[in-house]
Write an enzyme that holds these catalytic residues in place. Structure first.
Site, PDB file in Angstrom:
ATOM      1  N   GLN A  26     -50.471 -55.524 -24.150  1.00  0.00           N
ATOM      2  CA  GLN A  26     -50.052 -54.240 -23.599  1.00  0.00           C
ATOM      3  C   GLN A  26     -49.465 -53.282 -24.643  1.00  0.00           C
ATOM      4  OE1 GLN A  26     -47.955 -56.459 -20.172  1.00  0.00           O
ATOM      5  NE2 GLN A  26     -48.621 -54.563 -19.190  1.00  0.00           N
ATOM      6  N   HIS A  46     -64.111 -53.678 -23.185  1.00  0.00           N
ATOM      7  CA  HIS A  46     -65.153 -53.087 -24.045  1.00  0.00           C
ATOM      8  C   HIS A  46     -66.507 -53.080 -23.341  1.00  0.00           C
ATOM      9  CE1 HIS A  46     -62.668 -54.068 -27.901  1.00  0.00           C
ATOM     10  NE2 HIS A  46     -62.329 -52.913 -27.369  1.00  0.00           N
ATOM     11  N   ASP A  59     -56.972 -51.257 -27.300  1.00  0.00           N
ATOM     12  CA  ASP A  59     -57.409 -51.205 -28.709  1.00  0.00           C
ATOM     13  C   ASP A  59     -56.295 -50.704 -29.626  1.00  0.00           C
ATOM     14  OD1 ASP A  59     -59.822 -52.035 -27.760  1.00  0.00           O
ATOM     15  OD2 ASP A  59     -60.962 -50.263 -28.400  1.00  0.00           O
ATOM     16  N   ARG A  84     -37.788 -59.985 -25.055  1.00  0.00           N
ATOM     17  CA  ARG A  84     -38.871 -60.875 -24.644  1.00  0.00           C
ATOM     18  C   ARG A  84     -40.207 -60.262 -25.042  1.00  0.00           C
ATOM     19  NH1 ARG A  84     -41.688 -61.158 -19.185  1.00  0.00           N
ATOM     20  NH2 ARG A  84     -42.888 -63.070 -19.365  1.00  0.00           N
ATOM     21  N   HIS A 129     -49.343 -64.680 -22.424  1.00  0.00           N
ATOM     22  CA  HIS A 129     -49.227 -63.581 -21.468  1.00  0.00           C
ATOM     23  C   HIS A 129     -50.620 -62.961 -21.264  1.00  0.00           C
ATOM     24  CE1 HIS A 129     -46.192 -60.526 -19.691  1.00  0.00           C
ATOM     25  NE2 HIS A 129     -47.392 -60.105 -19.310  1.00  0.00           N
ATOM     26  N   ASN A 173     -46.679 -66.630 -18.678  1.00  0.00           N
ATOM     27  CA  ASN A 173     -46.233 -65.519 -17.846  1.00  0.00           C
ATOM     28  C   ASN A 173     -47.092 -65.427 -16.595  1.00  0.00           C
ATOM     29  OD1 ASN A 173     -44.732 -62.888 -17.410  1.00  0.00           O
ATOM     30  ND2 ASN A 173     -46.864 -62.221 -17.235  1.00  0.00           N
ATOM     31  N   GLU A 174     -46.467 -65.603 -15.426  1.00  0.00           N
ATOM     32  CA  GLU A 174     -47.096 -65.339 -14.135  1.00  0.00           C
ATOM     33  C   GLU A 174     -48.459 -65.979 -13.952  1.00  0.00           C
ATOM     34  OE1 GLU A 174     -47.244 -61.156 -13.460  1.00  0.00           O
ATOM     35  OE2 GLU A 174     -45.086 -60.974 -13.271  1.00  0.00           O
ATOM     36  N   ASN A 314     -40.006 -63.254 -12.352  1.00  0.00           N
ATOM     37  CA  ASN A 314     -40.406 -61.844 -12.315  1.00  0.00           C
ATOM     38  C   ASN A 314     -40.479 -61.417 -10.866  1.00  0.00           C
ATOM     39  OD1 ASN A 314     -40.781 -62.152 -15.044  1.00  0.00           O
ATOM     40  ND2 ASN A 314     -42.996 -61.795 -15.017  1.00  0.00           N
ATOM     41  N   TYR A 316     -40.333 -57.781  -8.190  1.00  0.00           N
ATOM     42  CA  TYR A 316     -40.257 -56.323  -8.092  1.00  0.00           C
ATOM     43  C   TYR A 316     -40.152 -55.828  -6.649  1.00  0.00           C
ATOM     44  CZ  TYR A 316     -42.213 -56.164 -12.917  1.00  0.00           C
ATOM     45  OH  TYR A 316     -42.438 -56.300 -14.264  1.00  0.00           O
ATOM     46  N   GLU A 383     -38.502 -60.344 -15.611  1.00  0.00           N
ATOM     47  CA  GLU A 383     -39.049 -58.995 -15.407  1.00  0.00           C
ATOM     48  C   GLU A 383     -38.542 -58.409 -14.109  1.00  0.00           C
ATOM     49  OE1 GLU A 383     -43.301 -58.372 -15.583  1.00  0.00           O
ATOM     50  OE2 GLU A 383     -43.473 -59.697 -17.315  1.00  0.00           O
TER      51      GLU A 383
HETATM   52  C1  PNW Z   1     -46.274 -58.211 -14.329  1.00  0.00           C
HETATM   53  N1  PNW Z   1     -47.752 -57.825  -8.059  1.00  0.00           N
HETATM   54  O1  PNW Z   1     -47.424 -58.155 -13.555  1.00  0.00           O
HETATM   55  C2  PNW Z   1     -46.713 -58.574 -15.732  1.00  0.00           C
HETATM   56  O2  PNW Z   1     -46.059 -59.715 -16.232  1.00  0.00           O
HETATM   57  C3  PNW Z   1     -46.606 -57.463 -16.712  1.00  0.00           C
HETATM   58  O3  PNW Z   1     -47.491 -57.689 -17.800  1.00  0.00           O
HETATM   59  C4  PNW Z   1     -46.863 -56.165 -16.008  1.00  0.00           C
HETATM   60  O4  PNW Z   1     -47.024 -55.083 -16.868  1.00  0.00           O
HETATM   61  C5  PNW Z   1     -45.698 -55.952 -15.055  1.00  0.00           C
HETATM   62  O5  PNW Z   1     -45.533 -57.050 -14.183  1.00  0.00           O
HETATM   63  C6  PNW Z   1     -45.863 -54.705 -14.217  1.00  0.00           C
HETATM   64  O6  PNW Z   1     -47.030 -54.798 -13.471  1.00  0.00           O
HETATM   65  C7  PNW Z   1     -47.421 -58.050 -12.187  1.00  0.00           C
HETATM   66  O7  PNW Z   1     -48.835 -57.422  -7.545  1.00  0.00           O
HETATM   67  C8  PNW Z   1     -48.563 -57.555 -11.598  1.00  0.00           C
HETATM   68  O8  PNW Z   1     -46.802 -58.114  -7.324  1.00  0.00           O
HETATM   69  C9  PNW Z   1     -48.677 -57.480 -10.225  1.00  0.00           C
HETATM   70  C10 PNW Z   1     -47.636 -57.891  -9.449  1.00  0.00           C
HETATM   71  C11 PNW Z   1     -46.478 -58.406 -10.031  1.00  0.00           C
HETATM   72  C12 PNW Z   1     -46.383 -58.472 -11.396  1.00  0.00           C
END
Ligand code: PNW
Length: 481
Positions: A26, A46, A59, A84, A129, A173-174, A314, A316, A383
């Site tokens: 990223q 690509h 890129d 991190r 990741h 990661n995830e 993580n 959200y 996260e």
């Molecule tokens: C994470 N969802 O992805 C990733 O670890 C990061 O690379 C990313 O940039 C960040 O969160 C923000 O998106 C997620 O659908 C993608 O709940 C999707 C979800 C959660 C985390």
């Protein structure tokens, strides 16, 4: 501003770790420089530019490969004690195998870690990741059992090369995101659609690879390097749609299918019972002779169990859940196997990411559930953060998001005794938000993607976060904890 009144007013402990996070694909760019190999995201974007909004790809992105010193200066300026980031497997091992090491890649991460240490910032290193070397995908990727040994070789190399200066390792990661989106629904690299089988096979190999890496660290490195090895898992909070028993069970079932899928084998042993039962039943009803969920042998159950020194979380968003009303037995995929349906309430405020809703009340419930389910593990929020479209410097929505989620975390520590030892904002700088390209901005610092310099500029949230870390407090006057 009225929400400020409800913020937790207890100080965070002095040793609570505040940080921020990024990942290699990223932010780094330099996708084919200095001997780096191609990875599955390079290949996908690509050959298939329409995969992302505006055809954006990694890129160049933030050009952090060349600007790492500037990034570390931003991290330092932010006041955080830890950073991190992730290692790009194909930058270290261009074809994925340890028989060919790219010295320039090794040097890059040595430089980055040295720069962090020189600034008193603790590196938290994610080994994987999402950016698998394309060569390993050509050999079957995460749905082939060969990947377990390839990952173990790679992890051992990382411990050997960098472990002298790293105290916190995260194996993955995830996995839920890259297994489901990469090998189930096909919306992330490598873009394979095999819902109902691909995500389970991927997860099975990820769990074995994780456990193998933990045992390697434990046996070969722990006594000299004194670090810790954990894994980063992601989940929403799943709120029962009503107070009914059925909806409460649906909430627990969904958490087991999303989070227990990985956490149960690691923290308790084997897949959750509800997963084993549902997938077996549905597989047989589909005319298959055995479950689509792979089985661990008793030896494997013991080998995977107990392989996390800490849990990276993580989170959200939250969703509402209830039992799925129309269960078509032929429907394939993890969400059908769970027999739970989930949705967002229309009244919840939204970020730019279609899956991001502002539900700070969910994080305390989630942390409490994890504490009770897994016998009170040590947790770091690896996260949490907020996306907008415009990357505005006056980012009050991000500020409110971070304050309210931190308040929920502090409530969970204080009222429920959840063992949270750190918090990491996603993300340091605006970057390539996977399929959403540069249209969803999560950064504490703005990046000008139109300038060759990729100029970074602090948003208002930087000042607020600096202040939280300095005072260890979310309000004007905290009481001691
Ligand atoms: C994470 N969802 O992805 C990733 O670890 C990061 O690379 C990313 O940039 C960040 O969160 C923000 O998106 C997620 O659908 C993608 O709940 C999707 C979800 C959660 C985390």
């Amino acid at each position: 501003a009225s929400c400020y009144a409800t913020l937790n007013n207890k100080k965070f402990p002095d040793d609570f770790m505040f940080g921020t996070a990024t990942s290699s694909y990223q932010i780094e760019g330099a996708w084919n420089e200095d001997g780096k190999g191609e990875n599955i995201w390079d290949r996908l974007l690509h050959t298939n530019p329409n995969f992302t909004v505006n055809g954006d790809n990694g890129d160049i992105t933030c050009n952090s490969y060349h600007k790492y010193k500037e990034d570390v200066a931003l991290v330092k300026d932010l006041n955080v004690t830890h950073y991190r980031f992730s290692l790009a497997w194909a930058r270290l091992l261009p074809n994925g195998h340890v028989d060919q090491i790219n010295d320039a890649g090794v040097q890059y991460y040595k430089n980055l870690i040295r720069e962090l240490r020189a600034n008193n910032i603790e590196p938290l290193v994610t080994i994987y990741h999402w950016d698998l070397p394309q060569g390993l995908q050509d050999e079957g990727g995460w749905t082939s059992s060969d990947i377990v040994d390839r990952y173990a070789d790679y992890a051992r190399l990382c411990f050997r090369l960098f472990g002298g200066d790293v105290r916190y390792w995260m194996t993955f990661n995830e996995p839920k995101e890259f297994c489901w989106q990469g090998y189930g629904e096909g919306t992330n690299a490598p873009g394979i659609k095999a819902a109902g089988t691909g995500e389970y096979l991927c997860a099975h190999h990820v769990l074995k690879a994780h456990a193998t890496a933990w045992h390697i660290y434990d046996e070969e490195f722990r006594s000299t390097q004194n670090g810790q090895v954990g894994i980063v898992l992601d989940t929403n909070w799943y709120e029962p749609a009503t107070n009914s028993t059925e909806d409460k069970i649906a909430s627990d079932t969904k958490l087991q299918f999303i989070f227990g899928w990985y956490a149960n084998p690691i923290f308790r042993g084997d897949y959750p019972e509800v997963m084993r039962n549902n997938i077996q039943r549905r597989s047989l009803a589909q005319g298959l002779t055995k479950s689509r969920l792979p089985e661990f042998t008793p030896e494997e159950i013991e080998y995977v169990k107990g392989t996390a020194d800490f849990l990276g979380l993580n989170t959200y968003s939250s969703m509402l859940v209830q039992p799925r009303k129309y269960t078509d037995v032929s429907a394939m995929g993890n969400e059908y196997d769970s027999e739970v349906e989930e949705w967002y309430d229309d009244s919840w405020p939204k970020g730019a990411s279609p899956w991001l809703v502002v539900t700070p009340w969910g994080i305390q419930k989630l942390l409490r559930w994890i504490k009770n389910e897994y016998n009170n593990p040590r947790i770091i929020i690896t996260e949490n953060g907020y996306s907008d479209y415009d990357g505005t410097l006056d980012d009050v929505d991000r500020i409110n998001y971070i304050l309210q989620y931190l308040s929920g975390i502090r409530d969970a520590m204080d009222e429920d005794g959840v063992n949270v030892f750190g918090y990491t904002v996603w993300t340091l700088i605006d970057n390539l938000e996977w399929v959403f390209g540069f249209t969803n901005k999560f950064g504490l610092y703005h990046v000008d993607f139109n300038s060759p310099n990729r100029t970074r500029t602090a948003k208002k949230s930087v000042g607020v976060y600096q202040n939280i870390i300095r005072t260890r407090c979310l309000v004007n006057n905290c009481i001691d904890s």
